[in-house]
Scaffold this active site. Structure first.
Site, PDB file in Angstrom:
ATOM      1  CG  HIS A 439       0.648  -2.177  -2.221  1.00  0.00           C
ATOM      2  ND1 HIS A 439       1.588  -3.166  -2.037  1.00  0.00           N
ATOM      3  CD2 HIS A 439       1.121  -1.414  -3.250  1.00  0.00           C
ATOM      4  CE1 HIS A 439       2.575  -3.010  -2.910  1.00  0.00           C
ATOM      5  NE2 HIS A 439       2.317  -1.947  -3.656  1.00  0.00           N
ATOM      6  N   PRO A 487      -1.122   2.791  -4.572  1.00  0.00           N
ATOM      7  CG  PRO A 487      -3.433   3.070  -4.673  1.00  0.00           C
ATOM      8  CD  PRO A 487      -2.242   2.672  -5.498  1.00  0.00           C
ATOM      9  CD  GLU A 488      -0.917   0.355   2.835  1.00  0.00           C
ATOM     10  OE1 GLU A 488       0.078   0.430   2.089  1.00  0.00           O
ATOM     11  OE2 GLU A 488      -0.993  -0.471   3.763  1.00  0.00           O
ATOM     12  CB  ALA A 489      -6.467   0.598   0.374  1.00  0.00           C
ATOM     13  CE1 TYR A 507       0.570   3.419   3.889  1.00  0.00           C
ATOM     14  CE2 TYR A 507      -1.389   4.735   4.315  1.00  0.00           C
ATOM     15  CZ  TYR A 507      -0.645   3.591   4.526  1.00  0.00           C
ATOM     16  OH  TYR A 507      -1.118   2.611   5.371  1.00  0.00           O
TER      17      TYR A 507
END
Ligand code: DMJ
Length: 617
Positions: A439, A487-489, A507
């Site tokens: 992200h 998402p975070e990645a 997350y």
């Protein structure tokens, strides 16, 4: 008390005047005076016989009073004595005249004079206090900020949307104020304060981070509350370890931005005070700063997990903008010298394939592990190269070259297109690509577009398009989740595109990078899809992150039920909401030709080349 003092002073000066008057006006009194006070009694010629010296004024010559001595000429004791006596006589004659005048005054006039005197004393005290408080800081000619008039957008729908974003800010701020005032962040579910070890025990991260957003949204009362908390409570004498990078981008950046918007000296003073506290981090053999610093002892170290005791590229490479402004506002070149030295170290090093590894050992001055990323650990280093060039009014050509060289290497080795046509930026580990994009990496869309204008000929359009493609990919990463938040990645392997496959990458912590890229793309292209995508994000935040006690991050954006992480990050107020607000404002609010956003979205004005020349002179 002042009246009493005034009367006593009057009586006393009348008495002194009479005494001196007697000495001067009684026959042969000068002999008496010189005998008593000066232990010598040269015979003086009568005034009419004296000749004015070369520097004397016409009126002095007339009155036969002051005889100036030529530079370097030895003092004549007779003339000096005569000079002194004449001055004493003149002063006392004046005192006598003033005493007489005062005695002739009406009581009201005396009263008025006393009030004027009182005012003057108070003013002097204020000035003295300011001198003590801001001691050491030079006067700065504060330039009123450009583009902060907050006009309503002409289009009613846009205006409504903008108002909604301001409401979000109010909700976030009011809950922080209610449940966590003075602490770093808010836990919106538990309704209490949240402390992150990143700030040691410095307090008030949300207050400092939110300042400029409050200002540009016109939340004046809240801005004042924040300011007075800072005046009374913001304290950097903490005996705990802080992250140099985080404290710099949020606290130094937030304070500088608040100063440039409001002109309030307290922000300049606190920013410089904090900058000074960060300087011991640079006490390493290479001058590459430590990641962590105890601000009381001045002892630094690196993250224990970082390759071979290395410092992190995105951390030591994200000090430049703030430190240049610290030198500008303090008149002390030390801050600029520290960050220019970082650049010097980097420029001496061989770069693998032209890429900058994320790890650099501050003792040896050599790279650690060859891991390259435009996301976490590397991201804002590239951002600050571009912005250093822009912030210098395009005079820092070294930064420009470093930026475009780096981007070229990134394009060659890291940027790829998925089979579904999505452009992404992979990570590089010793020559092998990991097809994952964070992200955090999504900020790069905005960066490429912002730099397009200065790109080598024929590449301007290319970089604008690259920015647009990254924006599209990041939008897809949002769109392919249940919550419509990214998402975070997310990965581009194992048959997926722009989707997180590992549980610990699902997350969303209210991060701004995707919206940041929408903001730049909107400003630079005015393609309506960016406003549309930004609004989708607003709706998703309202549906899934908004809770009674503020806004919370989510543990899994693919899940149908919210699982809150219970943290309202300070960057939600500093960045996410600010960028959203700007997307729904006209372009003349904080024009990009005048302002640079630091990596925490704090505002720093471009340092104009013509002004710098005047300062250097
Ligand atoms: C912010 O503190 C800054 O944007 C930083 O550059 C990266 N991480 C957070 C937001 O995600």
């Amino acid at each position: 008390r002042l009246t009493e003092k005034f009367v006593l002073l009057l009586v006393f000066s009348a008495f002194i005047t009479l005494c001196f008057g007697a000495i001067f006006f009684l026959p042969d009194s000068s002999k008496l005076l010189s005998g008593v006070l000066f232990h010598s009694s040269p015979a003086l010629p009568p005034a009419a016989d004296r000749k004015p010296g070369p520097g004397a004024r016409a009126e002095d010559a007339e009155e036969g009073r002051i005889w100036h001595r030529e530079e370097g000429a030895p003092a004549d004791p007779v003339l000096t004595l005569q000079d002194n006596l004449a001055r004493i006589r003149e002063n006392h004659e004046r005192a006598l005249r003033e005493a007489k005048e005062t005695l002739q005054k009406l009581p009201e006039e005396i009263q008025r004079d006393i009030l004027l005197d009182k005012e003057k004393v108070a003013q002097d005290q204020d000035q003295q206090r300011d001198r003590e408080q801001f001691g050491g800081l030079p006067n700065v000619d504060f330039q009123p900020p450009i583009g902060v008039e907050n006009r309503e957008p002409a289009d009613a729908t846009v205006s409504e949307k903008r108002a909604k974003i301001k409401e979000m800010m109010k909700h976030a701020w009011n809950n922080y104020k209610r449940y966590a005032w003075g602490l770093n962040e808010l836990k919106p579910i538990s309704k209490e304060g949240h402390s992150s070890s990143l700030f040691g025990n410095i307090k008030g991260a949300t207050i400092v981070d939110a300042l400029d957003t409050l200002f540009i949204m016109g939340m004046k009362d809240e801005f004042q509350e924040a300011k007075s908390w800072i005046e009374k409570n913001l304290d950097f004498n903490v005996n705990a370890e802080i992250s140099v990078f985080e404290v710099n981008i949020r606290f130094v950046g937030g304070l500088l931005s608040a100063y440039y918007l409001s002109g309030e000296e307290i922000f300049r003073k606190k920013a410089v005070e904090l900058g000074v506290k960060l300087l011991p981090a640079f006490h390493t053999p290479s001058g590459i700063p430590w990641a962590l610093l105890n601000m009381k002892s001045g002892i630094g170290r690196n993250w224990p997990w970082a390759s071979g005791g290395s410092s992190i590229l995105a951390e030591f490479g994200t000090l430049h903008l703030e430190f240049m402004h610290l030198s500008h506002l303090s008149g002390n070149p030390i801050f600029a010298e520290k960050v220019m030295n970082i650049r010097k170290v980097l420029n001496k090093l061989e770069k693998p394939e032209g890429l900058y590894p994320n790890y650099l050992n501050p003792s040896s001055g050599q790279w650690g592990q060859h891991h390259v990323s435009v996301g976490g650990l590397g991201d804002s280093f590239y951002e600050y190269l571009l912005k250093a060039w822009l912030m210098s009014d395009k005079t820092d050509l070294e930064a420009k070259k470093m930026y475009f060289d780096a981007v070229q290497a990134i394009e060659t080795h890291l940027i790829r297109k998925s089979s579904g046509g999505l452009t992404y930026i992979a990570e590089w580990k010793g020559g092998l690509l990991e097809h994952k994009m964070g992200h955090l990496t999504c900020f790069a869309g905005g960066m490429f577009a912002l730099g397009a204008d200065g790109a080598p000929e024929a590449l301007t359009q290319h970089y604008l398009e690259l920015g647009a493609e990254i924006a599209r990919t990041c939008h897809e990463s949002y769109n392919r989740t249940f919550m419509k938040l990214g998402p975070e990645a997310f990965r581009f392997d194992g048959g997926v595109e722009a989707i997180a496959t590992r549980q610990n990458e699902k997350y969303y912590i209210l991060r701004p990078e995707v919206i940041e890229t929408y903001m730049y793309m909107w400003r630079l292209t005015h393609d309506p899809k960016y406003r549309k995508w930004a609004w989708e994000a607003v709706e998703a935040l309202e549906s899934h992150c908004k809770v009674n006690g503020g806004y919370s991050g989510l543990r899994d954006v693919y899940f149908i039920h919210e699982n809150y992480d219970d943290v309202q990050q300070s960057f939600f107020l500093a960045e996410t909401l600010k960028y959203l607000y700007l997307i729904f404002s006209d372009d003349d609010l904080l024009p990009l030709e005048h302002w640079i956003f630091n990596t925490e979205a704090h505002l720093l004005p471009i340092l104009r080349a013509d002004k710098k020349k005047v300062e250097e002179k």
